[in-house]
Design an enzyme around this catalytic site. Structure first.
Site, PDB file in Angstrom:
ATOM      1  N   HIS A 244     109.320  43.727  59.711  1.00 62.02           N
ATOM      2  CA  HIS A 244     107.978  44.615  59.147  1.00 62.02           C
ATOM      3  C   HIS A 244     108.090  46.004  59.905  1.00 62.02           C
ATOM      4  O   HIS A 244     107.983  46.032  60.905  1.00 62.02           O
ATOM      5  CB  HIS A 244     107.127  44.453  59.247  1.00 62.02           C
ATOM      6  CG  HIS A 244     106.379  42.842  58.683  1.00 62.02           C
ATOM      7  ND1 HIS A 244     106.412  43.053  56.608  1.00 62.02           N
ATOM      8  CD2 HIS A 244     106.630  41.512  59.067  1.00 62.02           C
ATOM      9  CE1 HIS A 244     106.289  41.300  56.800  1.00 62.02           C
ATOM     10  NE2 HIS A 244     106.653  40.894  57.607  1.00 62.02           N
ATOM     11  N   ALA A 245     108.372  46.950  59.005  1.00 61.25           N
ATOM     12  CA  ALA A 245     108.723  48.509  59.033  1.00 61.25           C
ATOM     13  C   ALA A 245     108.413  49.492  59.332  1.00 61.25           C
ATOM     14  O   ALA A 245     107.697  49.786  58.034  1.00 61.25           O
ATOM     15  CB  ALA A 245     110.362  48.343  59.220  1.00 61.25           C
TER      16      ALA A 245
END
Length: 342
Positions: A244-245
């Site tokens: 998750h960025a």
């Protein structure tokens, strides 16, 4: 911080890029009294871990925190490094200078026992590495548990693994050691891949850290830059890259906080959502070896009905995290430029 006093903390690490990020945070947060750092083989060989740890503490301007060399291999398995993630030197091949500091003249287990029992208040033990040193301590000196308030370890996963499809690197590297920790009878928080992979420092902040003239702050930026968090990437190796960025921003890539999130959880536990769940480590040979089996069911199933229930350790498993809160906490701390107390 109970009664406004800093929390006595001992870190057991395999420094490592994100272990280094954790050390920088621990040295600079006023709520942490860093009592000692012990080193174990994992991301790189144990002598490299000692060197990297001393370099980080020196760069951060840490007080004279004792550092000790520990186990050079797991209890049963052969050692397996993570050079494919952390570089040949374990520190992203940043070319950091050799430290002037030297390690303590005692082994890690001896230092752990001494510092835990000598602490005026219960110690929070934070392993961010394979758990070999901790298992040796607990088996050799079980009396230490009376002055360990909590263990917050980076390891395990309720969902997907990274070293294997189901096993996280630190637990997979020494499953027997992890099983010993979980059954030690000490309150334990598992800061696993389910939250580890989510805490990301935005690219613009990483770029700003790297431009700092203060050595410790600049090192934090360089380390974060080595842990890019690109959307859609999958975790690999030891921690790996974030799944998750934050969106990319000018000036470089966002960086995953990794192990440092476990230290954030020590000083700000409200940012981590945990559930008290039965957890055990799969020790049998085969594809599930090293898996942390987290029982998230609301009721028992056919196995228990037909075969009876088995005693399992109850662990506070981190399953959600306030990402902006921890990213902000980390940035504020490492940029403060101060030092921890001793």
């Amino acid at each position: 911080m109970p009664n406004g006093l800093p929390i006595p903390v001992i870190i057991d690490c395999d420094t490592g890029v994100d272990d280094a990020l954790a050390l920088l945070f621990a040295v600079r947060h006023p709520g942490i009294d860093l009592r000692a750092v012990t080193c174990v083989a994992g991301n790189t060989d144990v002598d490299g871990v000692v060197r990297n740890t001393l370099t980080v503490l020196e760069t951060a301007g840490a007080p004279a925190v004792p550092v000790a060399r520990g186990a050079e291999r797991p209890l049963v398995e052969a050692p397996r490094s993570a050079a494919h993630v952390h570089g040949r030197d374990g520190m992203g091949d940043l070319g950091l200078p050799a430290p002037r500091r030297t390690p303590a003249d005692v082994d890690a287990v001896t230092l752990l026992r001494h510092e835990i029992l000598a602490s005026p208040r219960p110690v929070t033990l934070v392993p961010t590495a394979p758990l070999t040193n901790i298992a040796l301590l607990l088996r050799t000196h079980p009396e230490v548990t009376r002055n360990i308030g909590r263990i917050v370890f980076m390891g395990g996963a309720a969902g997907a693994g990274n070293a294997t499809p189901v096993a996280e690197f630190n637990v997979w590297h020494d499953p027997e050691a992890a099983a010993i920790l979980l059954t030690a009878g000490v309150p334990t928080t598992m800061y696993g891949l389910d939250v580890f992979n989510r805490v990301v420092v935005p690219a613009a902040e990483v770029h700003r850290l790297r431009a700092s003239s203060e050595p410790g702050t600049r090192l934090a930026g360089d380390l974060l830059a080595h842990r890019p968090a690109a959307p859609g990437t999958t975790a690999g190796g030891t921690g790996g890259t974030a799944v998750h960025a934050a969106p990319a921003a000018p000036g470089g890539a966002a960086g995953g906080l990794g192990d440092a999130g476990a230290l954030c959880a020590v000083v700000d536990p409200e940012g981590l959502t945990t559930y008290r769940l039965p957890v055990e480590v799969s020790l049998a040979p085969g594809p599930a070896r090293g898996q942390t089996v987290v029982d998230r069911r609301s009721r028992i199933g056919g196995s228990e009905l037909h075969e009876g229930t088995r005693e399992q350790a109850l662990v506070d498993v981190g399953l959600d995290v306030d990402v902006p809160r921890y990213a902000k906490l980390y940035l504020k701390t490492v940029e403060a430029g101060g030092g921890g107390t001793r």
